[in-house]
Design a protein around this motif. Structure first.
Motif, PDB file in Angstrom:
ATOM      1  N   ASN A  71       0.839  -1.199   0.000  1.00 44.22           N
ATOM      2  CA  ASN A  71       0.000   0.000   0.000  1.00 44.22           C
ATOM      3  C   ASN A  71       0.873   1.247   0.000  1.00 44.22           C
ATOM      4  O   ASN A  71       2.097   1.150   0.051  1.00 44.22           O
ATOM      5  CB  ASN A  71      -0.905  -0.009   1.245  1.00 44.22           C
ATOM      6  N   VAL A  72       0.229   2.386  -0.046  1.00 43.59           N
ATOM      7  CA  VAL A  72       0.911   3.684   0.013  1.00 43.59           C
ATOM      8  C   VAL A  72       0.423   4.408   1.260  1.00 43.59           C
ATOM      9  O   VAL A  72      -0.783   4.469   1.514  1.00 43.59           O
ATOM     10  CB  VAL A  72       0.624   4.529  -1.242  1.00 43.59           C
ATOM     11  N   TYR A  73       1.374   4.958   2.030  1.00 41.25           N
ATOM     12  CA  TYR A  73       1.038   5.598   3.296  1.00 41.25           C
ATOM     13  C   TYR A  73       1.607   7.016   3.359  1.00 41.25           C
ATOM     14  O   TYR A  73       2.721   7.270   2.914  1.00 41.25           O
ATOM     15  CB  TYR A  73       1.582   4.766   4.464  1.00 41.25           C
ATOM     16  N   LYS A  74       0.826   7.904   3.961  1.00 44.03           N
ATOM     17  CA  LYS A  74       1.221   9.303   4.106  1.00 44.03           C
ATOM     18  C   LYS A  74       2.047   9.484   5.372  1.00 44.03           C
ATOM     19  O   LYS A  74       1.763   8.862   6.404  1.00 44.03           O
ATOM     20  CB  LYS A  74      -0.035  10.178   4.171  1.00 44.03           C
ATOM     21  N   THR A  75       3.066  10.346   5.290  1.00 42.70           N
ATOM     22  CA  THR A  75       3.928  10.601   6.442  1.00 42.70           C
ATOM     23  C   THR A  75       3.577  11.952   7.081  1.00 42.70           C
ATOM     24  O   THR A  75       2.742  12.696   6.565  1.00 42.70           O
ATOM     25  CB  THR A  75       5.410  10.576   6.037  1.00 42.70           C
ATOM     26  N   LYS A  76       4.244  12.259   8.178  1.00 39.82           N
ATOM     27  CA  LYS A  76       3.947  13.469   8.943  1.00 39.82           C
ATOM     28  C   LYS A  76       4.103  14.729   8.104  1.00 39.82           C
ATOM     29  O   LYS A  76       3.334  15.684   8.247  1.00 39.82           O
ATOM     30  CB  LYS A  76       4.861  13.528  10.173  1.00 39.82           C
ATOM     31  N   ASP A  77       5.123  14.754   7.230  1.00 41.09           N
ATOM     32  CA  ASP A  77       5.389  15.936   6.414  1.00 41.09           C
ATOM     33  C   ASP A  77       4.617  15.930   5.094  1.00 41.09           C
ATOM     34  O   ASP A  77       4.990  16.598   4.134  1.00 41.09           O
ATOM     35  CB  ASP A  77       6.881  16.093   6.154  1.00 41.09           C
ATOM     36  N   LYS A  78       3.545  15.141   5.040  1.00 40.44           N
ATOM     37  CA  LYS A  78       2.630  15.080   3.896  1.00 40.44           C
ATOM     38  C   LYS A  78       3.294  14.519   2.640  1.00 40.44           C
ATOM     39  O   LYS A  78       2.881  14.829   1.511  1.00 40.44           O
ATOM     40  CB  LYS A  78       2.021  16.456   3.610  1.00 40.44           C
ATOM     41  N   LYS A  79       4.313  13.716   2.843  1.00 42.91           N
ATOM     42  CA  LYS A  79       4.896  12.949   1.747  1.00 42.91           C
ATOM     43  C   LYS A  79       4.395  11.506   1.869  1.00 42.91           C
ATOM     44  O   LYS A  79       3.577  11.199   2.741  1.00 42.91           O
ATOM     45  CB  LYS A  79       6.419  13.038   1.798  1.00 42.91           C
ATOM     46  N   TYR A  80       4.923  10.626   1.011  1.00 40.49           N
ATOM     47  CA  TYR A  80       4.367   9.280   0.984  1.00 40.49           C
ATOM     48  C   TYR A  80       5.450   8.207   0.957  1.00 40.49           C
ATOM     49  O   TYR A  80       6.565   8.436   0.475  1.00 40.49           O
ATOM     50  CB  TYR A  80       3.457   9.109  -0.246  1.00 40.49           C
ATOM     51  N   LYS A 108      -4.178  -1.616   8.240  1.00 38.20           N
ATOM     52  CA  LYS A 108      -4.000  -0.423   7.398  1.00 38.20           C
ATOM     53  C   LYS A 108      -4.229   0.845   8.215  1.00 38.20           C
ATOM     54  O   LYS A 108      -3.488   1.831   8.071  1.00 38.20           O
ATOM     55  CB  LYS A 108      -4.944  -0.484   6.184  1.00 38.20           C
ATOM     56  N   GLN A 109      -5.230   0.815   9.076  1.00 36.34           N
ATOM     57  CA  GLN A 109      -5.493   1.973   9.925  1.00 36.34           C
ATOM     58  C   GLN A 109      -4.334   2.229  10.888  1.00 36.34           C
ATOM     59  O   GLN A 109      -3.909   3.374  11.097  1.00 36.34           O
ATOM     60  CB  GLN A 109      -6.793   1.757  10.711  1.00 36.34           C
ATOM     61  N   LYS A 110      -3.811   1.153  11.462  1.00 37.42           N
ATOM     62  CA  LYS A 110      -2.704   1.284  12.416  1.00 37.42           C
ATOM     63  C   LYS A 110      -1.430   1.775  11.730  1.00 37.42           C
ATOM     64  O   LYS A 110      -0.707   2.628  12.265  1.00 37.42           O
ATOM     65  CB  LYS A 110      -2.456  -0.047  13.107  1.00 37.42           C
ATOM     66  N   LEU A 111      -1.160   1.238  10.529  1.00 38.70           N
ATOM     67  CA  LEU A 111       0.015   1.685   9.781  1.00 38.70           C
ATOM     68  C   LEU A 111      -0.132   3.134   9.338  1.00 38.70           C
ATOM     69  O   LEU A 111       0.831   3.906   9.354  1.00 38.70           O
ATOM     70  CB  LEU A 111       0.255   0.782   8.577  1.00 38.70           C
ATOM     71  N   THR A 112      -1.344   3.505   8.951  1.00 40.07           N
ATOM     72  CA  THR A 112      -1.611   4.896   8.564  1.00 40.07           C
ATOM     73  C   THR A 112      -1.306   5.836   9.721  1.00 40.07           C
ATOM     74  O   THR A 112      -0.640   6.863   9.549  1.00 40.07           O
ATOM     75  CB  THR A 112      -3.078   5.059   8.124  1.00 40.07           C
ATOM     76  N   GLN A 113      -1.765   5.485  10.909  1.00 37.93           N
ATOM     77  CA  GLN A 113      -1.509   6.301  12.104  1.00 37.93           C
ATOM     78  C   GLN A 113      -0.022   6.316  12.456  1.00 37.93           C
ATOM     79  O   GLN A 113       0.533   7.364  12.814  1.00 37.93           O
ATOM     80  CB  GLN A 113      -2.329   5.765  13.279  1.00 37.93           C
ATOM     81  N   LEU A 114       0.628   5.168  12.336  1.00 34.21           N
ATOM     82  CA  LEU A 114       2.045   5.056  12.684  1.00 34.21           C
ATOM     83  C   LEU A 114       2.914   5.912  11.776  1.00 34.21           C
ATOM     84  O   LEU A 114       3.750   6.693  12.250  1.00 34.21           O
ATOM     85  CB  LEU A 114       2.483   3.598  12.603  1.00 34.21           C
ATOM     86  N   PHE A 115       2.731   5.785  10.462  1.00 29.85           N
ATOM     87  CA  PHE A 115       3.586   6.498   9.523  1.00 29.85           C
ATOM     88  C   PHE A 115       3.378   8.012   9.590  1.00 29.85           C
ATOM     89  O   PHE A 115       4.274   8.781   9.242  1.00 29.85           O
ATOM     90  CB  PHE A 115       3.359   5.991   8.095  1.00 29.85           C
ATOM     91  N   LYS A 116       2.220   8.461  10.067  1.00 32.45           N
ATOM     92  CA  LYS A 116       1.960   9.893  10.199  1.00 32.45           C
ATOM     93  C   LYS A 116       2.670  10.509  11.402  1.00 32.45           C
ATOM     94  O   LYS A 116       2.683  11.729  11.558  1.00 32.45           O
ATOM     95  CB  LYS A 116       0.456  10.151  10.305  1.00 32.45           C
ATOM     96  N   GLN A 117       3.294   9.670  12.222  1.00 29.10           N
ATOM     97  CA  GLN A 117       3.959  10.182  13.418  1.00 29.10           C
ATOM     98  C   GLN A 117       5.355  10.744  13.135  1.00 29.10           C
ATOM     99  O   GLN A 117       5.913  11.474  13.949  1.00 29.10           O
ATOM    100  CB  GLN A 117       4.063   9.073  14.467  1.00 29.10           C
ATOM    101  N   GLU A 118       5.943  10.367  11.969  1.00 31.29           N
ATOM    102  CA  GLU A 118       7.290  10.821  11.637  1.00 31.29           C
ATOM    103  C   GLU A 118       7.341  11.255  10.174  1.00 31.29           C
ATOM    104  O   GLU A 118       6.498  10.850   9.368  1.00 31.29           O
ATOM    105  CB  GLU A 118       8.321   9.713  11.876  1.00 31.29           C
ATOM    106  N   ASN A 119       8.361  12.065   9.858  1.00 29.41           N
ATOM    107  CA  ASN A 119       8.563  12.511   8.484  1.00 29.41           C
ATOM    108  C   ASN A 119       9.047  11.379   7.599  1.00 29.41           C
ATOM    109  O   ASN A 119       9.562  10.357   8.083  1.00 29.41           O
ATOM    110  CB  ASN A 119       9.563  13.662   8.435  1.00 29.41           C
ATOM    111  N   GLN A 120       8.902  11.578   6.289  1.00 30.41           N
ATOM    112  CA  GLN A 120       9.314  10.554   5.332  1.00 30.41           C
ATOM    113  C   GLN A 120      10.772  10.158   5.510  1.00 30.41           C
ATOM    114  O   GLN A 120      11.120   8.975   5.469  1.00 30.41           O
ATOM    115  CB  GLN A 120       9.090  11.064   3.905  1.00 30.41           C
ATOM    116  N   ALA A 121      11.651  11.149   5.699  1.00 30.99           N
ATOM    117  CA  ALA A 121      13.089  10.873   5.824  1.00 30.99           C
ATOM    118  C   ALA A 121      13.380   9.926   6.986  1.00 30.99           C
ATOM    119  O   ALA A 121      14.280   9.076   6.899  1.00 30.99           O
ATOM    120  CB  ALA A 121      13.857  12.175   5.996  1.00 30.99           C
TER     121      ALA A 121
END
Length: 226
Positions: free
Chosen positions: A63-72, A110-123
């Motif tokens: 899947n594709v997930y969004k990060t904290k800095d609005k990247k993917y 998917k919901q948990k991963l979505t929440q997790l990846f939004k906690q930090e920036n893509q880098a």
């Protein structure tokens, strides 16, 4: 598709001595890219829904997930070993056994991963995951693509001189040969730049070309410092 067809026809000609007409359309080529969805449709007769297949979002591991800095980030851990390593690195060992879980399990994951990846920036996630065997990569913006070390190493980003625009940027040649390396040897032609050259090769005299110019058939003569 056209290139493949030409190569196959040339091979056939070498074997048989017979040439042939090749008919290639962009639509035909695009339809062949539907092989994954089409195989399910042909077998079941059901129109597949978006997000219901293995490679378009059905599973949390692909899947594709969004990060904290609005990247993917793109996650393609369809093989268990990749998923296992992701879970270890994000310190979620309890998720390992859920790799091929039910539809309900996948939705929760998917919901948990979505929440997790939004906690930090893509880098952050790239540094943590991409250097390991996880099948996790950034979804690059166009400017990031041409800064990518692999793109630079493969010489897919080039600069060259243009007689009017100065230094311009180009995409490099994508096929590497051991004996005949591809290169960009000329800028994109300016309107009318090769008019005289082409007409001369078609056996028009200078007088004819000047007459064409006077009659407005061709544009005025270009003066370029090339």
């Amino acid at each position: 598709m056209a290139l493949s067809g030409i190569c196959m026809a040339l091979f056939h000609k070498e074997r048989t001595g017979k040439g042939q007409y090749i008919d290639v359309s962009m639509m035909d080529g695009a339809v062949t890219w539907l092989y994954a969805a089409a195989s399910d449709y042909f077998a079941s007769g059901k129109v597949p829904e978006r997000g219901s297949n293995r490679l378009d979002g059905q599973f949390a591991f692909y899947n594709v997930y969004k990060t904290k800095d609005k990247k993917y980030l793109t996650v393609g851990a369809s093989e268990f070993k990749f998923w296992k390593r992701i879970c270890e690195l994000i310190e979620k060992p309890e998720w390992i056994s859920l790799h091929e879980g039910s539809e309900e399990v996948q939705e929760k994951l998917k919901q948990k991963l979505t929440q997790l990846f939004k906690q930090e920036n893509q880098a952050y996630w790239i540094e943590l995951l991409a250097s390991e065997e996880t099948c996790v990569s950034p979804v690059n913006d166009i400017d990031q693509i041409f800064k990518d070390p692999q793109v630079i190493e493969r010489e897919l980003f080039k600069e060259m001189n243009h007689p009017l625009a100065g230094t311009i940027k180009q995409i490099g040649f994508p096929i590497k040969f051991s004996e005949t390396q591809g290169e960009i040897y000329s800028h994109a032609p300016i309107l009318g730049e090769h008019t005289e050259e082409i007409l001369s090769k078609l056996n028009y005299s200078n007088d004819h070309i000047e007459q064409f110019r006077k009659n407005g058939v061709i544009g005025q003569k270009l003066s370029l410092n090339i």
